[in-house]
Design a protein around this motif. Structure first.
Motif, PDB file in Angstrom:
ATOM      1  N   ILE A 151       0.844  -1.200   0.000  1.00  0.00           N
ATOM      2  CA  ILE A 151       0.000   0.000   0.000  1.00  0.00           C
ATOM      3  C   ILE A 151       0.880   1.251   0.000  1.00  0.00           C
ATOM      4  N   GLU A 152       1.978   1.207   0.738  1.00  0.00           N
ATOM      5  CA  GLU A 152       2.887   2.356   0.724  1.00  0.00           C
ATOM      6  C   GLU A 152       3.492   2.567  -0.665  1.00  0.00           C
ATOM      7  N   ALA A 153       3.768   1.482  -1.361  1.00  0.00           N
ATOM      8  CA  ALA A 153       4.309   1.615  -2.721  1.00  0.00           C
ATOM      9  C   ALA A 153       3.265   2.242  -3.641  1.00  0.00           C
ATOM     10  N   SER A 154       2.029   1.824  -3.489  1.00  0.00           N
ATOM     11  CA  SER A 154       0.936   2.386  -4.289  1.00  0.00           C
ATOM     12  C   SER A 154       0.745   3.870  -3.965  1.00  0.00           C
ATOM     13  N   LEU A 155       0.862   4.182  -2.685  1.00  0.00           N
ATOM     14  CA  LEU A 155       0.713   5.567  -2.237  1.00  0.00           C
ATOM     15  C   LEU A 155       1.838   6.445  -2.788  1.00  0.00           C
ATOM     16  N   ALA A 156       3.063   5.898  -2.804  1.00  0.00           N
ATOM     17  CA  ALA A 156       4.197   6.679  -3.318  1.00  0.00           C
ATOM     18  C   ALA A 156       3.945   7.069  -4.769  1.00  0.00           C
ATOM     19  N   VAL A 157       3.354   6.151  -5.526  1.00  0.00           N
ATOM     20  CA  VAL A 157       3.080   6.442  -6.938  1.00  0.00           C
ATOM     21  C   VAL A 157       2.048   7.562  -7.059  1.00  0.00           C
ATOM     22  N   ILE A 158       0.960   7.490  -6.323  1.00  0.00           N
ATOM     23  CA  ILE A 158      -0.074   8.509  -6.506  1.00  0.00           C
ATOM     24  C   ILE A 158       0.394   9.857  -5.955  1.00  0.00           C
ATOM     25  N   GLU A 159       1.218   9.820  -4.903  1.00  0.00           N
ATOM     26  CA  GLU A 159       1.722  11.099  -4.387  1.00  0.00           C
ATOM     27  C   GLU A 159       2.589  11.807  -5.430  1.00  0.00           C
ATOM     28  N   GLU A 160       3.415  11.019  -6.092  1.00  0.00           N
ATOM     29  CA  GLU A 160       4.281  11.600  -7.122  1.00  0.00           C
ATOM     30  C   GLU A 160       3.430  12.172  -8.261  1.00  0.00           C
ATOM     31  N   VAL A 161       2.399  11.427  -8.629  1.00  0.00           N
ATOM     32  CA  VAL A 161       1.551  11.874  -9.738  1.00  0.00           C
ATOM     33  C   VAL A 161       0.766  13.134  -9.339  1.00  0.00           C
ATOM     34  N   TRP A 181      -4.466  13.399 -17.326  1.00  0.00           N
ATOM     35  CA  TRP A 181      -3.043  13.441 -17.011  1.00  0.00           C
ATOM     36  C   TRP A 181      -2.724  12.493 -15.857  1.00  0.00           C
ATOM     37  N   VAL A 182      -3.607  12.447 -14.860  1.00  0.00           N
ATOM     38  CA  VAL A 182      -3.413  11.518 -13.734  1.00  0.00           C
ATOM     39  C   VAL A 182      -3.449  10.076 -14.233  1.00  0.00           C
ATOM     40  N   ALA A 183      -4.463   9.745 -15.018  1.00  0.00           N
ATOM     41  CA  ALA A 183      -4.616   8.363 -15.499  1.00  0.00           C
ATOM     42  C   ALA A 183      -3.400   7.946 -16.328  1.00  0.00           C
ATOM     43  N   GLU A 184      -2.976   8.821 -17.219  1.00  0.00           N
ATOM     44  CA  GLU A 184      -1.849   8.516 -18.096  1.00  0.00           C
ATOM     45  C   GLU A 184      -0.557   8.358 -17.289  1.00  0.00           C
ATOM     46  N   SER A 185      -0.384   9.233 -16.305  1.00  0.00           N
ATOM     47  CA  SER A 185       0.837   9.173 -15.494  1.00  0.00           C
ATOM     48  C   SER A 185       0.881   7.886 -14.671  1.00  0.00           C
ATOM     49  N   LEU A 186      -0.276   7.458 -14.189  1.00  0.00           N
ATOM     50  CA  LEU A 186      -0.319   6.202 -13.433  1.00  0.00           C
ATOM     51  C   LEU A 186       0.035   5.038 -14.354  1.00  0.00           C
ATOM     52  N   TRP A 187      -0.561   5.038 -15.508  1.00  0.00           N
ATOM     53  CA  TRP A 187      -0.332   3.971 -16.483  1.00  0.00           C
ATOM     54  C   TRP A 187       1.153   3.870 -16.815  1.00  0.00           C
ATOM     55  N   ARG A 189       3.569   4.560 -14.983  1.00  0.00           N
ATOM     56  CA  ARG A 189       4.314   4.052 -13.835  1.00  0.00           C
ATOM     57  C   ARG A 189       3.936   2.623 -13.478  1.00  0.00           C
ATOM     58  N   GLY A 190       3.242   1.956 -14.381  1.00  0.00           N
ATOM     59  CA  GLY A 190       2.890   0.558 -14.138  1.00  0.00           C
ATOM     60  C   GLY A 190       1.715   0.374 -13.211  1.00  0.00           C
ATOM     61  N   ALA A 191       0.967   1.449 -12.994  1.00  0.00           N
ATOM     62  CA  ALA A 191      -0.191   1.364 -12.101  1.00  0.00           C
ATOM     63  C   ALA A 191      -1.467   1.703 -12.884  1.00  0.00           C
ATOM     64  N   ASP A 192      -2.597   1.526 -12.229  1.00  0.00           N
ATOM     65  CA  ASP A 192      -3.898   1.940 -12.780  1.00  0.00           C
ATOM     66  C   ASP A 192      -4.531   2.910 -11.807  1.00  0.00           C
ATOM     67  N   ILE A 225      -8.792  17.556  -5.776  1.00  0.00           N
ATOM     68  CA  ILE A 225      -8.106  16.504  -6.536  1.00  0.00           C
ATOM     69  C   ILE A 225      -8.102  15.261  -5.657  1.00  0.00           C
ATOM     70  N   ASP A 226      -8.859  14.249  -6.054  1.00  0.00           N
ATOM     71  CA  ASP A 226      -8.959  13.022  -5.273  1.00  0.00           C
ATOM     72  C   ASP A 226      -8.592  11.878  -6.197  1.00  0.00           C
ATOM     73  N   ALA A 227      -7.478  11.213  -5.900  1.00  0.00           N
ATOM     74  CA  ALA A 227      -6.983  10.205  -6.832  1.00  0.00           C
ATOM     75  C   ALA A 227      -6.310   9.070  -6.080  1.00  0.00           C
ATOM     76  N   GLY A 228      -6.272   7.925  -6.713  1.00  0.00           N
ATOM     77  CA  GLY A 228      -5.619   6.767  -6.112  1.00  0.00           C
ATOM     78  C   GLY A 228      -4.999   5.893  -7.182  1.00  0.00           C
ATOM     79  N   ALA A 229      -3.944   5.191  -6.791  1.00  0.00           N
ATOM     80  CA  ALA A 229      -3.303   4.238  -7.698  1.00  0.00           C
ATOM     81  C   ALA A 229      -3.707   2.833  -7.297  1.00  0.00           C
ATOM     82  N   ARG A 230      -3.650   1.935  -8.263  1.00  0.00           N
ATOM     83  CA  ARG A 230      -3.703   0.517  -7.927  1.00  0.00           C
ATOM     84  C   ARG A 230      -2.448  -0.092  -8.501  1.00  0.00           C
TER      85      ARG A 230
END
Ligand code: ZN
Ligand code: ZN
Length: 366
Positions: A151-161, A181-187, A189-192, A225-230
């Motif tokens: 979960i921390e790894a997922s959080l690190a990705v969304i924080e950066e984005v 831009w959020v969706a593309e940036s997550l993608w 980084r290997g996330a959704d 701005i409310d966003a999350g990575a998977r």
């Protein structure tokens, strides 16, 4: 057939609980529950389009699926006997259950659709299909170390984005462009996206779950701005509220109240505290400031394999929090016509407090 750790331990816990739940076996249909117990990663395209079910008895574990998924089922869920159902789930269960001595089969009543239950009941002769609630989600609510890391790894990705987005927000950009831009940036980084990103500006920000529109961002308005990575199955969920240009007095005032409410909750949340008391820690601050009516949702929710899961930090739930819960803390104030402020962090509940997760707590200091 040996499940990989940590699935093996989770499966054993569930198997030990079956008798207490009054069933001989549990049919596990919710995708996150399937993944948690077995490692099988497939999602369901829709409630009526299942990718498979686990059948867990006191001794055995089956993964029941259709032709499309048999290969990944065998690869991803090594501890499970994979069985394919050419004629549907109910038929296959009718074939397996009598041989396993199952008389009472539990199903997940908050997930399995009514029609599937009817078909089960018709196909099972002399076997009761019994509704169960939240057996696996209760296990999922307490995270092990490996899950906290995921979960921390997922959080690190969304924080950066989200950091990246905050830096490029400018008047004229539409909400949808920002969300894309959020969706593309997550993608990249290997996330959704863990859920559809919310970018809500001006009056739209008064709606807690607004969908991004073609509205253009402007100076002098709130932008939620409310966003999350998977990432590797695990979700994250954060919210910041931005403002372009010099902040108005009203924005500073509302923002500061929401932030104080959040800090009060962070200060008070600990294992053993009832969920509704956690909610009240923040709500009382907002009420005392005269905005009680403008905070109409719960303080937070669990996050893990699902973006929203147990425990719910709701005024309606008296369940005590447990060390190992990961919950959001997300108070907000929404004022129709003006906009809104929501600030959301993720926290890990510990015996004597809670630890805000993530590297950044980048809030304005008003
Ligand atoms: Zn959120
Ligand atoms: Zn949330």
């Amino acid at each position: 057939l040996r499940p990989n750790p940590p699935q093996a331990g989770r499966l054993a816990l569930l198997q030990a609980r079956l008798a207490d739940e009054g069933v001989d076996a549990l049919l596990v249909s919710r995708p996150e529950n399937r993944r948690y117990l077995s490692g099988f990663q497939a999602d369901d395209a829709a409630l009526s389009e299942s990718s498979g079910h686990l059948l867990v008895t006191a001794e055995k574990a089956f993964l029941l699926t259709d032709f499309r998924y048999q290969e990944e089922a065998a690869e991803e869920a090594p501890g499970f006997e994979v069985r394919v159902y050419p004629k549907g789930l109910a038929d296959l269960l009718a074939e397996i259950l009598p041989g396993e001595g199952i008389k009472r089969l539990g199903f997940e009543s908050d997930y399995l659709v009514h029609d599937a239950v009817i078909r089960l009941t018709r196909a099972l002769d002399g076997i009761e299909a019994l509704p169960t609630l939240e057996i696996v989600s209760d296990l999922r609510a307490v995270k092990d170390d490996q899950e906290v890391e995921a979960i921390e790894a997922s959080l690190a990705v969304i924080e950066e984005v989200v950091d990246g987005l905050m830096a490029r927000l400018e008047p004229g950009m539409t909400e949808r462009e920002a969300a894309w831009w959020v969706a593309e940036s997550l993608w990249k980084r290997g996330a959704d996206e863990a859920f559809e990103t919310i970018i809500a500006s001006g009056p739209n920000a008064a709606k807690p779950h607004a969908r991004p529109s073609d509205r253009r961002l402007k100076e002098g308005e709130t932008i939620i701005i409310d966003a999350g990575a998977r990432l590797d199955g695990y979700c994250s969920d954060i919210t910041r509220t931005a403002w372009l240009g010099p902040p108005s007095e009203k924005f500073k005032q509302v923002y500061a109240i929401v932030r104080r409410a959040q800090l009060a909750a962070i200060e008070g949340i600990r294992a053993g505290l009832a969920a509704n008391r956690a909610d009240a820690l923040a709500r009382e601050v907002i009420e005392a400031a005269g905005f009680g009516q403008a905070f109409g949702h719960s303080l937070g929710h669990g996050v893990g394999l699902a973006a929203h899961e147990a425990p719910s930090l709701s005024s309606l739930k008296a369940t005590p929090l447990t060390a190992g819960n990961i919950t959001t803390i997300e108070p907000g104030i929404y004022l129709p016509g003006w906009g809104g402020v929501r600030l959301e962090v993720m926290s890990l509940v510990t015996e004597d407090g809670c630890r805000v997760l993530g590297g950044l707590e980048r809030f304005y200091n008003f």
